[in-house]
Each structure stands twice: as structure tokens, then as C-alpha cells.
Scaffold this motif. Structure first.
Motif, PDB file in Angstrom:
ATOM      1  N   GLY A  46      -2.993  -2.990   7.521  1.00 52.77           N
ATOM      2  CA  GLY A  46      -3.805  -3.176   6.327  1.00 52.77           C
ATOM      3  C   GLY A  46      -3.710  -4.588   5.775  1.00 52.77           C
ATOM      4  N   GLN A  57      -2.562   6.213  -1.964  1.00 55.27           N
ATOM      5  CA  GLN A  57      -3.413   6.858  -0.972  1.00 55.27           C
ATOM      6  C   GLN A  57      -2.714   8.100  -0.434  1.00 55.27           C
ATOM      7  OE1 GLN A  57      -5.258   4.015   1.896  1.00 55.27           O
ATOM      8  NE2 GLN A  57      -4.136   2.431   0.778  1.00 55.27           N
ATOM      9  N   THR A  63       3.877  -1.532   3.568  1.00 50.37           N
ATOM     10  CA  THR A  63       3.399  -0.158   3.436  1.00 50.37           C
ATOM     11  C   THR A  63       4.577   0.702   3.003  1.00 50.37           C
ATOM     12  OG1 THR A  63       1.695  -0.400   5.124  1.00 50.37           O
ATOM     13  CG2 THR A  63       2.424   1.831   4.612  1.00 50.37           C
ATOM     14  N   PHE A 105       1.506   5.282   0.269  1.00 50.76           N
ATOM     15  CA  PHE A 105       0.993   6.552   0.779  1.00 50.76           C
ATOM     16  C   PHE A 105       1.939   7.656   0.315  1.00 50.76           C
ATOM     17  CE2 PHE A 105      -0.793   3.373   3.520  1.00 50.76           C
ATOM     18  CZ  PHE A 105      -2.065   3.838   3.831  1.00 50.76           C
ATOM     19  N   GLU A 142      -3.888   1.573  11.670  1.00 51.14           N
ATOM     20  CA  GLU A 142      -4.428   0.443  10.907  1.00 51.14           C
ATOM     21  C   GLU A 142      -4.065   0.570   9.436  1.00 51.14           C
ATOM     22  OE1 GLU A 142      -8.742  -1.603   9.764  1.00 51.14           O
ATOM     23  OE2 GLU A 142      -8.615  -0.077  11.345  1.00 51.14           O
ATOM     24  N   ASP A 143      -4.160   1.787   8.894  1.00 52.98           N
ATOM     25  CA  ASP A 143      -3.804   1.994   7.481  1.00 52.98           C
ATOM     26  C   ASP A 143      -2.327   1.714   7.243  1.00 52.98           C
ATOM     27  OD1 ASP A 143      -6.387   2.733   6.963  1.00 52.98           O
ATOM     28  OD2 ASP A 143      -5.998   4.888   6.921  1.00 52.98           O
ATOM     29  N   TRP A 144      -1.478   2.131   8.175  1.00 53.72           N
ATOM     30  CA  TRP A 144      -0.042   2.018   7.956  1.00 53.72           C
ATOM     31  C   TRP A 144       0.520   0.634   8.247  1.00 53.72           C
ATOM     32  CZ3 TRP A 144       2.247   7.118  10.464  1.00 53.72           C
ATOM     33  CH2 TRP A 144       1.890   8.203   9.664  1.00 53.72           C
ATOM     34  N   ALA A 148       0.869  -1.175   0.000  1.00 48.27           N
ATOM     35  CA  ALA A 148       0.000   0.000   0.000  1.00 48.27           C
ATOM     36  C   ALA A 148       0.905   1.224   0.000  1.00 48.27           C
ATOM     37  CB  ALA A 148      -0.896  -0.001   1.234  1.00 48.27           C
ATOM     38  N   LYS A 178     -11.480  11.239  12.524  1.00 50.28           N
ATOM     39  CA  LYS A 178     -10.850   9.953  12.775  1.00 50.28           C
ATOM     40  C   LYS A 178      -9.787  10.109  13.850  1.00 50.28           C
ATOM     41  CE  LYS A 178     -11.499   8.109   8.073  1.00 50.28           C
ATOM     42  NZ  LYS A 178     -10.809   7.613   6.846  1.00 50.28           N
ATOM     43  N   LYS A 191      -7.210   4.490  13.340  1.00 50.37           N
ATOM     44  CA  LYS A 191      -7.415   4.306  11.909  1.00 50.37           C
ATOM     45  C   LYS A 191      -6.127   4.567  11.141  1.00 50.37           C
ATOM     46  CE  LYS A 191      -9.461   3.736   7.972  1.00 50.37           C
ATOM     47  NZ  LYS A 191      -9.665   2.356   7.470  1.00 50.37           N
TER      48      LYS A 191
END
Length: 636
Positions: A412, A221, A417, A210, A407-409, A208, A400, A404
Motif C-alpha cells: 500500500g 479497514q 501495516t 486492519f 497489495e493491501d498488506w 494502514a 478478488k 489484492k
């Protein structure tokens, strides 16, 4: 006695872990054959075996020739300079498991043998298969995989060093592909700090991405780093610069104002696990930094006057008035608009005099506040001061929370990441990386006994271009965070992989904490010396080969390998290589995807469209989207 084809000589001198071997008269240096297979005899970096009863001692050849001869024998050359220096590295029971270190030393006249493929398989294939991951194959035997212990590689830290063009980025991509194999390691957790945006393409199917200027068409993202998650010291450095005035009054006043805003925000939106009385300047509680700026701006710039028609000791803000007699600009915190005040006037009737406000007294922070206002307006820093759903409103409420974000970093569905930091302004890169490392480490540290913590699911942090922010002269936030992780991370399941082309520029304290080193081609003497001194194995002769290693080839030493090993790292497929391949000056074929024509100095270029160049420059994106720019694009 039947001749053993693996026998090459006998031990003549023992000095600690270093032994000197005199080659047998029958041993032919160069290429020898055992059971139909060829082996290099007397080559630096090759392995030898010394049987001692039921135990075999293993060592690595570090020097060959006259320089390897004992001092007393330097003049005696009856059979030429047939001497070999060997560094002892481990031992193994016959048919049993290989272990690093030796429990006994060889003695004079002990027989020395070359290590054949069967021995290598016993050494490198030892241990629980689940503990080892293949990262390539031995340079001396393509049929034997090069295995590293994933437990020690991740938690004991590692370094990948090599000069530009040695295949360092491709090697890192190959290592990350092996460590994130979805079948073997479905719950792998790796985060890459990608300074130049090289790894998105190489890890596209399992990462993922970023990025500040995210391209959603490519699956990226938006990168958001909530300023309120930083410690006071980190935020102060990024927002204000230097606050210290010698006595700490400015720092204390700003910290007090910040704490009060956090307490007010906690009343508006309570957070589980924290009470108002527990809030400090470092507590990761949302607060409105725009309101902090506005309040401090008023404190520094506000003028006051006596309230008309009231007692003269009651003062009100002296706003600048327009032609209609109304205040021209009351100011607005969220749009970073300062209020306009009337200038000081000490003459005339007291009802017309204008004075500086002294309640609370000003702090001489005008310069720092002007800088903060500029940063709050700067779109390049919106990822930090206007972080999307994590941006607090005027009351400190956010859409948020940090759960969260974490969790994204690191939680996931994809094992890797990539934090693409290529769009981050260079002046704040060091402080930002330090803040990111500290935030992640603190979260893992306090959750160490939870399923999301590092003990249950370790986290590997990959630091690309580490010399840019971990130099010996650099005492910034990044170096401080890395030193802390290097010293403490093992206990809490946080490991680092430091990647650098200039290991000599990295703080030796940090490099020495890396239990495993992947040393690629290094031509610079200073860099080689830095790596040699940091390596856990005293193998000077082995590191002398660094200038002549092939591209993609590495010498792996340290805790994650059974023996120091010269390895060809398995690269990812051609279409999955990092975006760091050297451009070709003379080449046939198409230019970068999306452009028409032939590349190279040896090809004709009929036309060039530099408006596209300017368009990509303004977009801050290297990805060309095949759309012809319009007149509006040139005006943006």
C-alpha cells in the motif's frame, strides 16, 4: 613526556577478549575533565581506547574494583582496589573506519585511555550515512546520535525486551517512526502484528490499520484472512481441530475432498500459473468450505431407502417428510443448514426400511463437523470463513484474488501495516499468527527475484507480545513459522523484530537468532540471564545494569551497532504514544477523551453510566464515539 588527560592506566592481564587494567596513581575515579568536558572514569558501561601503532583497540568496562583484580594481586592493595575489567569489542584505523572484532591483542604495559566525544563520533558516525538511522542519543552524550545499521537491523532480526513499564511499546513506536521516515525511506515496508491494538494511535499518519471489527470513521479497514490461502495443516487445525485417527484415514479423506473442490473451482475460474494436475491440498486456490462441510455432513449423516416404484437396489436419500409428504429440510451449504434425514429402520417391508448410506463410507467425523458448522456460523470468525470479497461462492469463484490482499498488506501507499488482532478469539490466535506469517513468507520467498520480493524491497515483521505464542513449550504454527523465518529470512529479505516483556519464556533458539537486541529495564534474574546468553557480545557486566535503566533507555548490542551502546530512545510526541500508558491512581485532569469528569481515586465521581461500558463491550471497540446510548443500544 607531556601528560595526556585521557590516560587512565595500563594493561596488566590479557585473557582472550578480556583484559584487566590497573588504574594509574594519578587517575581519579569518578568525574574527569578533558578539554573542558566531563567524563565518567571507571564506570561500568563506559568505553576505553588502547592505541597500538596506527590502530586503536576499543573495549567496554564490565567490572570495577576488587573483583576485577587478577587472582595473584587480590592480596596486594598498595593503592586500593583500582582495577578495571574490559571486554574488547572492535578496532579502528587512526582517522579511519571502525570495525567490530580485533585483529591483534594488547600486551602488558600498553596504555589505556578513556574514550572522549571525538572518539565516539568517529565510532558511531562511521560508515555510509544512508546505511544508518538515528534511534535516539547516547545516554552519556546527548549531542551524539545513537545510530543503528538499518541493513543489519532489518534482515538479521532483532529483539526489544523489557519489563512492563520500561517504555518498551514507546521504544518500538519510536523505532518504527525512525525506520519509516518518508523522506529517508519512502519505500519502507513494515507489518506489525499488534495483539492488543496499541499502535494505531502512535503510527496514525504512516500506517494502514486492519482490524476485525474495523471502525471506518477512524480510517481502519476490515481484516480478512481467506481460509483457502492457508495450508491444509493450518486450515485443518483452525476448522476441524484434531483429525488424526491413528492411521491417517480421516486426514486423507478430508484432504482428498478438499483437493477435488479446488480442482472443480479451478475449472470454474482458471488461475494463472496453476494447472488442475498441479493442485495439492496446500495450493492457495479458492474453494467453498461451506460445500466441503455440506458434503462431509451428508457422508456422515445421510440415510437411504429404496426408491419407490423402482428396483429395490436403487437407493435414494431418506429425507424426513412433513405433513404434506414433502421433504422438511433439504439443507443449504451457504447458510450452514444441514439436511434432515429419517432415522434408521431395519424392520418391516424392504421398501420401508431405512439404512445408513455406505457410498462413500462414513468417516466418524460428526464431532469435528459439528465444530466446523459452529465456526462457520460464528460472527467472530467471519474474517476467516466469510472473508468479504475473498469469500468463494458454491462453485469456488471469488471477487478478488490474493494479489489484492498482499497489495493491501505489504504494497500500500503507507510504509507500515498494522494487523490489529485484538478482536481475534484467544483459542485460535496462535494458529492464526502462524498462518499469517507463513502466507507472507511464502509470497515473499517465491517472489524473491521480483520487484515486489524481499530482495528488492525487504519486509520487516514486528511481533508484539511474542512470549504469548513463542514459548519454549509451544510447538504451534506461530513458533514453527518464526523459526523458519529466523533461519532463512535473511537470504530473502524478510526480517523480524520480536517484542516481549518476558524473554525467558521465548524459545532460546528463536531469541539467539536475533542479531541485535534492545535490552531495556529487566529486574528478573532469569530474564536477564536469557538475554545475556542470547546476545552476540559477551558483556556480562554491561547487562548487570539492566535493573537500573531509566524508562525509555536501552542497551543496544549486536550487529546493527558499531559498539554496544547505552541509548535513550527518541520517543514519539506525547499525542502519538502507544495506547499502553499506565493509568494514574491519583491524578488531576480529564478522563479518557470523550468522558466528562476528573480522574483518579482522589477525585469525586458524581455519576456513572455503565450502559456505555456495556455498549463498548458489545461493540468490541475501545473507542467511544461521543454518542449517548439509546434504549436500543442496551438491547443489542
Amino acid at each position: 613526556m607531556r601528560h595526556d588527560p585521557t590516560f587512565i592506566g595500563t594493561v596488566r592481564d590479557v585473557h582472550g577478549a578480556t583484559i584487566t587494567v590497573e588504574l594509574s596513581n594519578d587517575t581519579v575515579t569518578g568525574l574527569g575533565f578533558v578539554h573542558g568536558k566531563g567524563y565518567r572514569i571507571g564506570q561500568v558501561g563506559s568505553f576505553v581506547r588502547i592505541p597500538l601503532g596506527f590502530v586503536d583497540l576499543y573495549g567496554v568496562v564490565s567490572q570495577v574494583g576488587a573483583g576485577a583484580a587478577p587472582a595473584r594481586d587480590q592480596e596486594r592493595q598498595a593503592y586500593g582496589n583500582r582495577w578495571v575489567t574490559v571486554q574488547m569489542v572492535g578496532e579502528g584505523q587512526r582517522g579511519g573506519r571502525f570495525e567490530r572484532g580485533i585483529s591483534q591483542h594488547p600486551t602488558i604495559e600498553d596504555r589505556v585511555h578513556i574514550v572522549i566525544e571525538a572518539d565516539l563520533r568517529a565510532i558511531y558516525g562511521s560508515g555510509d550515512p544512508q546505511d544508518f538511522v538515528s534511534v535516539g542519543h547516547l545516554a552519556s552524550a546527548e549531542s551524539i546520535p545513537s545510530l543503528v545499521n538499518i541493513n543489519k537491523l532489518v534482515t538479521r532480526h532483532s529483539a526489544v525486551v523489557g519489563t512492563t513499564g520500561s517504555g518498551k511499546s514507546t521504544t518500538v513506536a519510536g523505532l518504527l517512526n525512525a525506520l519509516s521516515d518518508p523522506e529517508q525511506y519512502p519505500s519502507a515496508r513494515i507489518i506489525v502484528f499488534d495483539i492488543h491494538g496499541e499502535y494505531s494511535k502512535a503510527l496514525v499518519d504512516r500506517a494502514a490499520v486492519f482490524r476485525v471489527a474495523a471502525d471506518e470513521t477512524r480510517g481502519q479497514q476490515a481484516l480478512h484472512v481467506p481460509f483457502w490461502a492457508l495450508s491444509f495443516e493450518e486450515l485443518s487445525a483452525l476448522a476441524f481441530g484434531t483429525l488424526d485417527d491413528g492411521n491417517g484415514a480421516k486426514t486423507a479423506a478430508v484432504a482428498d475432498a478438499l483437493v477435488q473442490l479446488k480442482k472443480d473451482a479451478l475449472k470454474s475460474q482458471p488461475r494463472e500459473g496453476i494447472e488442475e494436475s498441479q493442485v495439492t491440498a496446500d495450493t492457495p486456490i479458492p474453494f467453498c468450505i461451506h460445500k466441503l462441510w455440506f458434503d462431509l455432513h451428508q457422508r456422515e449423516h445421510q440415510t437411504v431407502m429404496a426408491k419407490p416404484g423402482e428396483a429395490q437396489d436403487e437407493l435414494v436419500p431418506a429425507y424426513a417428510l412433513g405433513a404434506d409428504g414433502q421433504p422438511m429440510q433439504l439443507g443449504d451449504a451457504m447458510s450452514v443448514t444441514p439436511p434432515a434425514y429419517r432415522t434408521v429402520k431395519s424392520s418391516g417391508p424392504k421398501t420401508e426400511q431405512i439404512h445408513w448410506s455406505q457410498s462413500p463410507p462414513p468417516l466418524a467425523l460428526r464431532q469435528q463437523l459439528a465444530g466446523l458448522a459452529s465456526k462457520l456460523r460464528d460472527p467472530r470468525l467471519a474474517f476467516l470463513f466469510n472473508p468479504g470479497d475473498w469469500r468463494p461462492d458454491i462453485d469456488g469463484k471469488t471477487g478478488k484474488d490474493l494479489d489484492k490482499l498482499l497489495e493491501d498488506w505489504i504494497g500500500g501507499p503507507k510504509p507500515i501495516t498494522i494487523l490489529d488482532l485484538s478482536g481475534i478469539p484467544a483459542p485460535i490466535l496462535n494458529e492464526l499468527i502462524g498462518a499469517l506469517l507463513r502466507v507472507l513468507y511464502d509470497a515473499i520467498f517465491w517472489a524473491r527475484n521480483l520487484p515486489e520480493g524481499g530482495r528488492e524491497r525487504p519486509l520487516l515483521m514486528v511481533l508484539e507480545e511474542a512470549h504469548a505464542y513463542l514459548s519454549k513449550e509451544n510447538s504451534g504454527a506461530a513458533a514453527a513459522a518464526v523459526r523458519r523465518i529466523a533461519k532463512e529470512g535473511r537470504k530473502y529479505g524478510v526480517g523480524m523484530m520480536i517484542v516481549s516483556q518476558r524473554p525467558s519464556e521465548i524459545d532460546s533458539t528463536i531469541l539467539s537468532q536475533c542479531g541485535t537486541i534492545f535490552a531495556m529495564r529487566l529486574a528478573n534474574d532469569t530474564d536477564r540471564g536469557h538475554v545475556t546468553s542470547a546476545a552476540s557480545d559477551s558483556l556480562k557486566g554491561l547487562f548487570e545494569m539492566l535493573p537500573v535503566l531509566r524508562t525509555g533507555e536501552a542497551i543496544i548490542v549486536g550487529e546493527a551497532v558499531s559498539l554496544p551502546v547505552r541509548t535513550l530512545i527518541a520517543p514519539p510526541p506525547l499525542d502519538r504514544r502507544p495506547d499502553s500508558i499506565d493509568p494514574r491512581v491519583v491524578e488531576r485532569g480529564d478522563l479518557t477523551e470523550g468522558f466528562q469528569g476528573l480522574g483518579g481515586w482522589n477525585q469525586h465521581c458524581d455519576s456513572s453510566d455503565y450502559s456505555v461500558m456495556v455498549r463498548q463491550w458489545r461493540k468490541q471497540s475501545p473507542h467511544y464515539d461521543h454518542i449517548k446510548p439509546t434504549a436500543n443500544d442496551n438491547e443489542e
